[in-house]
Design an enzyme around this catalytic site. Structure first.
Site, PDB file in Angstrom:
ATOM      1  N   HIS A   1       6.516  -6.677 -11.293  1.00 59.53           N
ATOM      2  CA  HIS A   1       6.852  -5.070 -11.576  1.00 59.53           C
ATOM      3  C   HIS A   1       6.544  -4.183 -13.279  1.00 59.53           C
ATOM      4  O   HIS A   1       5.901  -3.477 -13.077  1.00 59.53           O
ATOM      5  CB  HIS A   1       8.004  -5.195 -11.057  1.00 59.53           C
ATOM      6  CG  HIS A   1       8.238  -5.429  -9.217  1.00 59.53           C
ATOM      7  ND1 HIS A   1       7.398  -4.122  -8.846  1.00 59.53           N
ATOM      8  CD2 HIS A   1       8.138  -6.003  -8.550  1.00 59.53           C
ATOM      9  CE1 HIS A   1       7.838  -4.408  -7.332  1.00 59.53           C
ATOM     10  NE2 HIS A   1       7.765  -5.449  -7.406  1.00 59.53           N
TER      11      HIS A   1
ATOM     12  N   ASP B   1      -0.693   2.336  14.092  1.00 62.23           N
ATOM     13  CA  ASP B   1       0.790   2.299  13.930  1.00 62.23           C
ATOM     14  C   ASP B   1       0.911   1.186  13.259  1.00 62.23           C
ATOM     15  O   ASP B   1       1.357   0.528  13.270  1.00 62.23           O
ATOM     16  CB  ASP B   1       0.070   2.810  15.845  1.00 62.23           C
ATOM     17  CG  ASP B   1       2.158   2.661  15.915  1.00 62.23           C
ATOM     18  OD1 ASP B   1       2.820   3.604  15.303  1.00 62.23           O
ATOM     19  OD2 ASP B   1       2.274   3.005  17.116  1.00 62.23           O
TER      20      ASP B   1
END
Ligand code: MEV
Length: 426
Positions: A375, A277
């Site tokens: 990136h 969760d």
């Protein structure tokens, strides 16, 4: 937007009919409806039982972070997320940490808090005293709900009662302190909190309103530490840079939010891969970061006497191996097998180490070349392909864009033309 979002009976339809209905209403193409209906590694019938109104699934890449050595053991770490550089960053950080023995992680046990809010009390302090006097009975009632957990050494261990002054006047909060063993514990704790409520009402004469777990899991902490050798970090300048970056986060909540987000890149990615969760993990992390009334970093960074970088992480880690998607999602089960963890505590410790590794990777990049280069390296290949590069041209175009720091579609198009011309001329 749709004409009418009321869909009576939608929940009763079989999944395939829900998809057809959705296709009609949302104007999806056959291809789009087919894409949505795919559930990847999760069988459709399992997905259909997990949540409501299921029409399909969404798949994320699952990567494996390498090099992790945690408490003297090696782990391959599954990570599910959409962001480039995170898996590579974690692997690189773990490689550097390994040189000095890897990560050392401890934990405070799998202890969660269940809260019962008691309102309409004329004498809150008397109610508090009454509850404390009946502590043994309350804990027994809580433990009667989960004999299995109790037989494994878990269960409700303590009762804490506090009087809050609130917007609605004073109220009493009774807190069950529960060792949830290998479960994340929300079900066990919520069941216990509901079960003891009539007793709590009888003892106090008040009304038990909310009965629910707290996600500020400050009794279920992991503490991870690692030493990063200064030359491997990039030299003294980068070590100092990371310490300065930490000081920035410590002094400024705007920076701190992003600092902690970097930690959660790792924690949540492992959590997602292992069926946890992740909303509970996020809630726990950020509320813990704010526990002093100021929002603070979940890690600290300092230089040791040899000039090496020392990182420490402390945060709640409410995870489980029994119950929930960790058991029902086949990919989560397989990921847990890859990780090879045998207890919820071991999973929590691995996730703490990954959080620290991820924070190191981000701060190291930010304090040296910046994160865009890493990136952009990955991104540039996608841009090159979408601009029409094929074969060896992909890497050539991608590299040129990275070198020029211009990773853009228009530049890729120009380079495809220019470089393929050069190749054809040759
Ligand atoms: C990006 O997802 C995470 C970072 O912004 C974290 C940080 O700034 O520390 C790079």
């Amino acid at each position: 937007m749709v004409d009418n979002s009321e869909l009576p009976g939608f929940y009763k339809l079989p999944m395939s009919e829900r998809v057809a209905e959705l296709r009609r209403i949302a104007g999806l193409t056959e291809e789009e409806a087919k894409t949505i209906a795919q559930t990847g590694g999760l069988p459709g019938d399992v997905a259909d039982r997990m949540i409501e109104n299921v029409v399909g699934g969404i798949t994320l890449p699952l990567g494996i972070a390498t090099n992790f050595r945690i408490n003297g053991k090696d782990y391959l770490v599954p990570m599910a997320l959409e962001e480039p550089s995170v898996v590579a960053g974690a692997s690189k950080a773990a490689k550097i940490a390994r040189e000095k023995g890897g990560f050392t992680v401890t934990n405070t046990g799998p202890v969660m808090i269940g809260q019962i809010q008691i309102i309409n009390l004329p004498a809150p302090d008397k109610a508090k005293a009454g509850l404390m006097a009946k502590k043994a009975e309350i804990l027994k009632k809580a433990n009667d709900q989960d004999p299995m957990l109790v037989s494994l050494g878990g269960g409700a261990k303590d009762l804490n009662v506090k009087v809050l002054s609130s917007l609605k006047g004073p109220m009493v909060i009774a807190e069950l302190i529960v060792n949830t063993g290998d479960a994340m514990g929300a079900n066990a704790v919520n069941t216990m909190a509901e079960a003891v409520s009539p007793m709590v009402e009888e003892i106090t004469g008040g009304e038990a309103l909310l009965k629910i777990i707290s996600n500020l899991a400050d009794r279920r902490l992991v503490r991870a530490t690692a030493v990063f050798e200064k030359e491997a970090v990039g030299g003294e300048g980068v070590v100092d840079g990371v310490v300065n970056a930490y000081a920035f986060a410590d002094a400024d909540p705007y920076r701190c939010a992003t600092h902690n987000k970097g930690i959660m890149n790792g924690v949540v990615a492992v959590g997602l891969a292992c069926g946890q969760d992740i909303r509970a993990l996020e809630a726990g992390a950020h509320s813990y970061a704010s526990r002093t009334g100021m929002y603070k970093p979940l890690t600290t960074w300092e230089k040791d006497k040899d000039g090496n970088l020392v990182g420490r992480l402390e945060m709640p880690m409410a995870v489980g191996l029994v119950g929930g998607a960790a058991r029902t999602h086949p990919t989560a089960r397989a990921s847990i097998k890859v990780l090879g963890v045998k207890t919820a505590i071991e999973l929590a410790e691995v996730m703490g180490a990954v959080g620290l590794a991820q924070n190191f990777a981000a701060l190291r990049a930010l304090a040296s070349e910046g994160i865009q280069r890493g990136h952009m390296k990955l991104h540039s290949r996608n841009v090159a392909v979408s601009a029409g590069a094929t074969g060896e041209l992909i890497d050539l175009v991608a590299q040129r864009m990275v070198d020029e720091r211009k990773v853009r579609f228009d530049r890729a198009k120009e380079l495809v033309q220019e470089l393929s011309k050069g190749k054809n001329d040759a």
